[in-house]
Structures are given as structure tokens and as C-alpha cells.
Design a protein around this motif. Structure first.
Motif, short mmCIF file in Angstrom:
data_model
loop_
_atom_site.label_atom_id
_atom_site.label_comp_id
_atom_site.label_asym_id
_atom_site.label_seq_id
_atom_site.Cartn_x
_atom_site.Cartn_y
_atom_site.Cartn_z
N VAL A 147 -5.49 5.61 -1.47
CA VAL A 147 -6.63 4.87 -0.91
C VAL A 147 -7.57 5.86 -0.24
CG1 VAL A 147 -7.36 3.12 0.74
CG2 VAL A 147 -5.26 2.79 -0.58
N VAL A 181 0.84 -1.20 0.00
CA VAL A 181 0.00 0.00 0.00
C VAL A 181 0.87 1.25 0.00
CG1 VAL A 181 -1.70 1.33 1.31
CG2 VAL A 181 -1.93 -1.15 1.14
N TRP A 226 -2.42 -10.65 0.87
CA TRP A 226 -2.89 -9.54 0.08
C TRP A 226 -3.22 -10.07 -1.30
CZ3 TRP A 226 0.40 -9.38 -4.05
CH2 TRP A 226 1.68 -9.93 -3.85
#
Length: 440
Positions: A182, A174, A344
Motif C-alpha cells: 500500500v 492488509v 472491508w
């Protein structure tokens, strides 16, 4: 944006009431361990989750020197496995009598006693491992952070997934920008798996001979014993537990919390909103289901974020999973370049079929408990879910959701003032008045 609070400023602002102290640590905990370099560990709760932790710590080879539990029957297995460990019902007596022998303490009591036990141990200079959620109230979470910071002890919250390679790799992915900025996170759970939406029992059966009910109640308001509370069912009662969000939030929200730097929301004194949807509750137990919506502000270069929590059978829209099966428990991050599902899986799958994760930046863990033990001995880095940098902040965000759930309308949580603006009705959940004889 305000600058990040330094240590002195946080201590001044974080805890309402002007608490300040200097505690001299016991020399054994400060200056080292016996020649065999093993920690002397005491357990506050040795049955239920405490018993499971005894079993998880035992193979790591440290000295289990004391076992404390208010329920002799529940702790019987642990007592039998470690007959040389001293036995106690009251952790205060244990710490008083054994403070020179104990190096570290594991706390696995019901939520309402976490802070009382952990702070007592830390004030004596003991390293502390405490189960999630870190505390029952937000005020307690802040005190836990402050005392851990002042005492310089090694701490770890018991959200074991924080130590997994998958969680740490997901954080790195991320933060690498692989799915872009995000702006939306969805988290759901199959909890509650205990009764909620029920009334307080009217009958008052006798207290079992193996249980010290007064000690079990601890700092919470007194009520007669009933098996509706103990064992395990306490999680659904407002006076003792923190519901589905408290039980699982510190597990499943941890990855997006770290990856998206939500700690900055609390450490920099920001405000955020929370709104809860549920069938309502009776001020005794949490509702049968809830959907809780958080809205967080920008954090440095990170955009505003919506985080939606679902429990009791509620789940996010299935189209967000792009054809993937909807599990009973899950975490999904929606970025402007893609979506991360679980720990993930990147979606859409075709777009990321050749994706290679970035080089590791976070330390890989030898195991959640071992990570803490190594840190206590000075043989490893500070634990990743320590009270000071992560656990207190995460717990505050999680418990703010319960404030909105209690009041049934949108709240604005002002972390700089530690208050829900214009909502005095939730003040008792922010900072609890303890029963006579109990202090933090």
C-alpha cells in the motif's frame, strides 16, 4: 534505519525538559479490588460525551463512585442516575480526596484538558480511559505515553471502532498482502459539524450559574465566557479543540495506522512531511475545509506512503472507488494488487469475488470499554488502543497535520527532536504554556 528505541532510551528522548519521577501507586489500585472484583470508576466529565460514556459503562456492572463536571446542568442526568456517586466540579479535588477509593478514571473533557486530567490520575496509579484525540498537543501525547509506561496502568483511548471485528479483520487482510504493498491512503469525513471559520465573539454575556467557567478554561489562555465555545462548539477553536482532523482522525486513521505500521515512524524517530490546503484561517478557529497530505518514509519492508485527509466537503477522486458510491465518511487503501474500501470491501470486485479473509491473528474484543475493564482487572490482554503502543503515536501523527494547517505550508516533522524543522511559528501547538495554576 535506526533501531527501535528501547524503553529507557524513549523516556530519555521523548519528552523535552527532562521529566523524571517515580510514583508510588495507591495500594488498592496495585494489589487488587474488593471481594466483588468490581472496579471503582470515577468520571471526569459527566455531561455531553462524558454523559454518553457514563451510559455506556453503566451496563458493564462496575462501581461508579464519583462524577466530576464543571457544568451541573449538563451532568444532571448522570447525577440523577447515580445519586450515591460523589459529585465534584474540580477533578483535582476529587483525586485528592478519593485517591484511595478510585481504581480507574474515565476522561471525556474537551481536548485541552485531556492530558492534565489523565496524567494526574495515572500518577496516582489509576487506570485511565481517555477520549480521542488523546491530547491537545504533541508534547502532551508523549507525556501521556511516558507516564502510562512508568506507572504500568491499563489505558485506552476512546476510538471505539478500534475494537470492532471489522477493523481488526481489515488490519489482518492488509497485513496478509491481499492488496499488495500500500502506497496511498485516502481518509475523508463529513466534519466539521460545528462552526469554523468564524471570528471571536465581541460580546461578553454573563457566565451561567450552573457553569464554573474558570475550571472549564483550565490550562488554556483565559477568555470571557460565551456560548460560542460551550457546550460542544469548542471543537472548532484552536485554543480548546483540534478541529475535524483531531475529532475524527484517531477514529478513521486507526486502521491504516496499525495495518501499515505507522507507529514505527514515531517510535524509531523518523521524519515525515505534511502539507495542508485550506481557505486559510484567522488563528481563532479552524478553516471551513482542509486537505492535508502526509508523506511517510519506508517502515522496515513497507514502502513509502502517502496519506491524504479531506474534511469540510472535500473528497478523494471518485474514480478511486471504481463505481462504488461515495459515502460522507470513508477510508480507502490503494495497493499494487488491489484496493480496500471501508472495513472491508476489496476492489475491483470481480478480482476479489472468491476472496476469503485470513485466519484471525488479532484478539477479538468484548467491546471497547469492556476490553479496558478486563485489562484493568488482569482478566484480559492489554487494550488495543492503549496509550503506550498506539494511541500516543497515532495522536502525534494526527496533530502534526494541524501544525501544517496552522502555518499554511509544508512542514517536516522531526519526531526524534519533537519539532517542525525551521518552523518556530508552530512551537506553541507542539508544547503549550499553561495558564497559571495548571501543570502537567
Amino acid at each position: 534505519m535506526k533501531g527501535r528505541m528501547d524503553r529507557r532510551e524513549f523516556i530519555k528522548k521523548a519528552v523535552v525538559g527532562g521529566m523524571g519521577w517515580l510514583i508510588l501507586k495507591d495500594s488498592r489500585s496495585v494489589w487488587g479490588y474488593p471481594e466483588n472484583n468490581k472496579l471503582n470508576i470515577a468520571f471526569i466529565a459527566a455531561g455531553g460525551r462524558g454523559g454518553a460514556l457514563v451510559n455506556e459503562f453503566a451496563p458493564l456492572g462496575e462501581n461508579i463512585v464519583a462524577l466530576c463536571d464543571v457544568d451541573e446542568r449538563m451532568a444532571a442526568s448522570s447525577f440523577g442516575k447515580f445519586p450515591k456517586a460523589k459529585r465534584y466540579k474540580d477533578f483535582r479535588k476529587m483525586l485528592d480526596e478519593m485517591h484511595k477509593e478510585i481504581d480507574a478514571v474515565v476522561v471525556a473533557t474537551p481536548d485541552h484538558t485531556h492530558a492534565i486530567a489523565s496524567v494526574a490520575a495515572m500518577r496516582l496509579g489509576k487506570h485511565v480511559y481517555c477520549e480521542k484525540p488523546l491530547t491537545w498537543s504533541i508534547h502532551e501525547a508523549r507525556v501521556m505515553r511516558m507516564v502510562a509506561m512508568e506507572q504500568g496502568v491499563m489505558t485506552q483511548m476512546g476510538n471505539q471502532g478500534a475494537a470492532s471485528d471489522g477493523t481488526r479483520q481489515a488490519i489482518e487482510i492488509v497485513q496478509s498482502g491481499a492488496i499488495g504493498h500500500v502506497r496511498e491512503v485516502h481518509v475523508w469525513t463529513d466534519r466539521p459539524i460545528w462552526p469554523q471559520g468564524i471570528e471571536r465573539p465581541k460580546d461578553t454575556p454573563p457566565v451561567p450559574s450552573h457553569l464554573d467557567w474558570d475550571l472549564w478554561i483550565g490550562p488554556a489562555p483565559y477568555r470571557p465566557y460565551h456560548s460560542a465555545y460551550h457546550p460542544f462548539r469548542w471543537r472548532g477553536w484552536w485554543d480548546f479543540g483540534t478541529g475535524a482532523l483531531g475529532d475524527i482522525g484517531c477514529h478513521s486513521i486507526y486502521m491504516p495506522f496499525v495495518a501499515l505500521k505507522l507507529d514505527l515512524v514515531i517510535s524509531e524517530g523518523m521524519s515525515f512531511s505534511v502539507e495542508a490546503e485550506s481557505p486559510g484561517h484567522n488563528r481563532e478557529t479552524f478553516p471551513k475545509w482542509s486537505v492535508i497530505r502526509y508523506e511517510f518514509p519506508e517502515r522496515g519492508t513497507l514502502p513509502p506512503l502517502k496519506l491524504i485527509w479531506y474534511d469540510g466537503g472535500k473528497k478523494p477522486p471518485k474514480e478511486l472507488l471504481m463505481g462504488e458510491p461515495m459515502p460522507d465518511n470513508g477510508v480507502l487503501l490503494v495497493g499494487d494488487k488491489g484496493t480496500m474500501f471501508g472495513t472491508w470491501k476489496l476492489l475491483p470486485a470481480n478480482q476479489f469475488k472468491d476472496f476469503r479473509p485470513p485466519e484471525p491473528k488479532l484478539p477479538r474484543s468484548p467491546g471497547h470499554q469492556k476490553e479496558w475493564i478486563n485489562a484493568c482487572k488482569g482478566e484480559g490482554p492489554k487494550p488495543m488502543s492503549n496509550f503506550v503502543d498506539y494511541a500516543s503515536y497515532l495522536t502525534e501523527i494526527v496533530l502534526a497535520g494541524n501544525l501544517a494547517l496552522w502555518i499554511g505550508r509544508r512542514i517536516e516533522w522531526d519526531s526524534s527532536k519533537m519539532e517542525a524543522r525551521g518552523c518556530p511559528e508552530v512551537s506553541h501547538l507542539v508544547r503549550r504554556e499553561y495558564r497559571k495554576g495548571w501543570t502537567l
